[in-house]
Write a protein that holds these residues in place. Structure first.
Motif, short mmCIF file in Angstrom:
data_model
loop_
_atom_site.label_atom_id
_atom_site.label_comp_id
_atom_site.label_asym_id
_atom_site.label_seq_id
_atom_site.Cartn_x
_atom_site.Cartn_y
_atom_site.Cartn_z
N ALA A 110 91.21 61.61 -36.72
CA ALA A 110 90.35 60.82 -37.61
C ALA A 110 91.12 60.17 -38.74
O ALA A 110 92.11 60.72 -39.24
N ARG A 113 87.89 60.22 -42.15
CA ARG A 113 86.87 61.07 -41.51
C ARG A 113 86.12 60.36 -40.40
O ARG A 113 84.96 60.64 -40.12
N GLN A 114 86.78 59.40 -39.74
CA GLN A 114 86.14 58.62 -38.67
C GLN A 114 87.12 58.49 -37.50
O GLN A 114 88.32 58.29 -37.71
N LYS A 115 86.59 58.61 -36.28
CA LYS A 115 87.44 58.50 -35.08
C LYS A 115 87.15 57.25 -34.26
O LYS A 115 87.84 56.97 -33.31
N PHE A 117 86.10 53.00 -34.44
CA PHE A 117 85.98 51.80 -35.26
C PHE A 117 85.69 50.61 -34.35
O PHE A 117 86.18 50.55 -33.23
#
Length: 155
Positions: A110, A113-115, A117
């Motif tokens: 990540a 905090r994001q995997k 896009f």
């Protein structure tokens, strides 16, 4: 080199003259086992898209050449098709062709905090891919952290 890669490489070499002759682009070749059956798949494309006739012409020509060369030991099913809408962008030429297009990117680790896009593919080099978002924000992602990058579905 593993048999799979060798088969894919040899098949690609057989396909390249056909691609030139029929003015289509070879997007990818894969030799995969699914549900106990081996498949040799060639994905082709051209501006304006691929037709069933394009696939049939290349499939017949490739089938004849594969019978002559006979380098694959396993029984397999040959498929020639368009790479489809959500195709993965695996090679530099795929990224080059997709500059300015909307892409989905899935990461191994990540970022913020994001995997996952979705953005416009703005730039790429051997180490990074740059996405642009509507707010004119940019995100530079290490290619080693990209699990999958593909054209986004735009409905």
């Amino acid at each position: 080199m593993a048999k799979k890669e060798l088969y894919e490489q040899k098949t690609e070499a057989l396909l390249l003259p056909m691609m030139e002759e029929h003015q289509v682009e070879l997007v990818d070749v894969e030799f995969v086992k699914e549900a106990g059956t081996w498949f040799l798949r060639a994905y082709i494309d051209k501006p304006g898209g691929i037709t069933i006739d394009d696939c049939e012409v290349i499939s017949r020509a490739l089938s004849d050449r594969m019978d002559e060369e006979d380098f694959i030991e396993e029984a397999y099913i040959l498929e020639v098709s368009s790479p489809g809408l959500g195709r993965p962008l695996k090679k530099d030429k795929d990224l080059e062709r997709s500059l300015g297009e909307s892409v989905d990117v899935k990461l191994f680790r990540a970022m913020d905090r994001q995997k996952e896009f979705t953005g416009i593919l703005k730039a790429w080099d051997k180490d990074t891919v740059t996405l642009e978002f509507e707010e004119e924000a940019e995100l530079v992602i290490e290619r080693s952290n990209i699990a999958l990058i593909r054209l986004a579905f735009d409905f």
